[in-house]
Design an enzyme around this catalytic site. Structure first.
Site, PDB file in Angstrom:
ATOM      1  CE  LYS A   1     -76.267  31.019  83.256  1.00 42.52           C
ATOM      2  NZ  LYS A   1     -77.065  30.747  84.439  1.00 42.52           N
TER       3      LYS A   1
ATOM      4  CG  ASP B   1     -76.369  27.208  83.732  1.00 42.06           C
ATOM      5  OD1 ASP B   1     -76.996  27.142  82.659  1.00 42.06           O
ATOM      6  OD2 ASP B   1     -76.406  28.202  84.483  1.00 42.06           O
TER       7      ASP B   1
ATOM      8  CB  VAL C   1     -86.917  31.137  77.623  1.00 43.06           C
ATOM      9  CG1 VAL C   1     -86.453  32.486  77.070  1.00 43.06           C
ATOM     10  CG2 VAL C   1     -86.112  30.769  78.869  1.00 43.06           C
TER      11      VAL C   1
ATOM     12  CD  GLU D   1     -80.469  25.495  81.796  1.00 40.12           C
ATOM     13  OE1 GLU D   1     -80.633  25.323  80.585  1.00 40.12           O
ATOM     14  OE2 GLU D   1     -80.688  26.586  82.350  1.00 40.12           O
TER      15      GLU D   1
ATOM     16  N   GLY E   1     -85.339  31.744  85.493  1.00 44.70           N
ATOM     17  CA  GLY E   1     -86.800  31.840  85.369  1.00 44.70           C
ATOM     18  C   GLY E   1     -87.152  32.302  83.967  1.00 44.70           C
TER      19      GLY E   1
END
Ligand code: HSE
Length: 329
Positions: A214, A210, A19, A199, A311
């Site tokens: 969220k 994960d 990222v 991850e 991504g």
């Protein structure tokens, strides 16, 4: 510490992986294209291993976006006085927490893609931002490029949200798709890692943790419950559910990891479960690392969000949107 509107926006970047590197590339492209909006300068980049090659940082230095001296492995050196925004993309809840709390307490704006940190401490960090008279933004923490945080955060008040459902994890969705085509679970996970969807530890993608992070954030934004207080029933993707997904696919249907939070008889009920859907159902059409979120409300009916959920580039785009949106010009 306030910045003159014409002065560059000074960023401290914590993390230069998938990222962080993609964010540097987006900023470099923006600089080379002389894109409209605030001028950005990357003051410092925090990494764990300073000796590793960082091609994205080299490109940023070449474009004049960052100085050759920007790289540091010293956590204490990242937040100097000349920072307008901390961009936190290292993940985890230890160093990231210290950095985010320190920045907010100093009144420095924070942009983070750290769903685990927000799922655990989102409400407390938001309170810290309010005390510091600054902002905490986290579009990149939920569903990559899909701007669902912004929409739910700004639109939740008064619209009467009754239910949020979604495919919130790109890796498990991608893995389920490959398993449905006959690949083994291990092969599918390796491919997701190779593509930068998973991850660092893909366990969190597969076991639903994960997606749970969220869902906690979405429940917080939609229903106002502190993310850490939500009770979530969860099952992820394991050998058994992967085998079931392959059998279901042979019959023309699909298994999807569906997350939901809804008001049921006055209480909030949250679940993450592998779920069989008909082959023609819109949920079945969500392909690869894409995410889909449906927000149901009394006033607007069902609002559907869909797009690239995982991504480096997809997430970096969301992070950049927060960086620029908060710059006021
Ligand atoms: N590992 C995450 C996913 C990345 O697969 O969805 C985006 O949060």
């Amino acid at each position: 510490m306030s910045r003159a509107p014409s002065a560059p926006l000074r960023i401290a970047l914590a993390g230069c992986g998938h990222v962080g590197g993609s964010l540097l590339d987006l900023l470099t492209q923006r600089r080379l294209a002389a894109a409209p909006g605030p001028d950005v300068q990357v003051q410092r980049v925090l990494v764990r291993h300073a000796a590793l090659a960082r091609p994205a940082l080299e490109r940023a230095v070449h474009a004049g976006l960052a100085a050759t001296t920007a790289l540091t492995a010293d956590v204490g050196a990242l937040l100097d006085d000349d920072i307008d925004v901390l961009v936190e993309v290292i993940g985890g809840t230890t160093t990231a927490r210290t950095l985010v709390e320190t920045a907010l307490a100093r009144g420095v704006r924070v942009v983070t893609a750290n769903k685990a940190l927000l799922g655990e401490r989102g409400a407390a960090l938001q309170a810290l931002a309010a005390i510091g008279n600054t902002r905490l933004d986290f579009e990149g923490a939920v569903c990559g490029a899909v701007p669902v945080v912004r929409c739910v955060r700004a639109g939740a008040a008064g619209v009467g949200i009754t239910r949020v459902s979604g495919i919130l994890n790109g890796t498990s969705n991608y893995v389920l798709e490959r398993v449905a085509r006959g690949e083994s679970l291990a092969e599918a996970v390796a491919a997701a890692q190779q593509l930068g969807y998973a991850e660092a530890d893909p366990t969190r993608d597969l076991n639903g943790q994960d997606a749970e992070d969220k869902l906690r954030i979405l429940a917080w934004l939609a229903f106002g419950v502190p993310p850490d207080s939500l009770s979530v029933t969860r099952r992820g993707i394991d050998a058994e559910s992967a085998a079931w997904a392959a059998r279901v696919a042979a019959e023309g249907d699909r298994v999807k990891l569906l997350a939901t939070v809804a008001r049921e008889e006055g209480a909030l009920v949250a679940r993450i479960l592998p779920t069989r859907v008909h082959g023609t159902d819109p949920w079945a059409q969500v392909a690869g690392p894409r995410n889909r979120i449906v927000v149901e409300s009394d006033s607007a009916g069902a609002l559907v969000f869909e797009g690239a959920g995982a991504g480096g580039l997809a997430t970096a785009g969301a992070v950049l949107s927060d960086v620029l949106a908060g710059a006021g010009g």
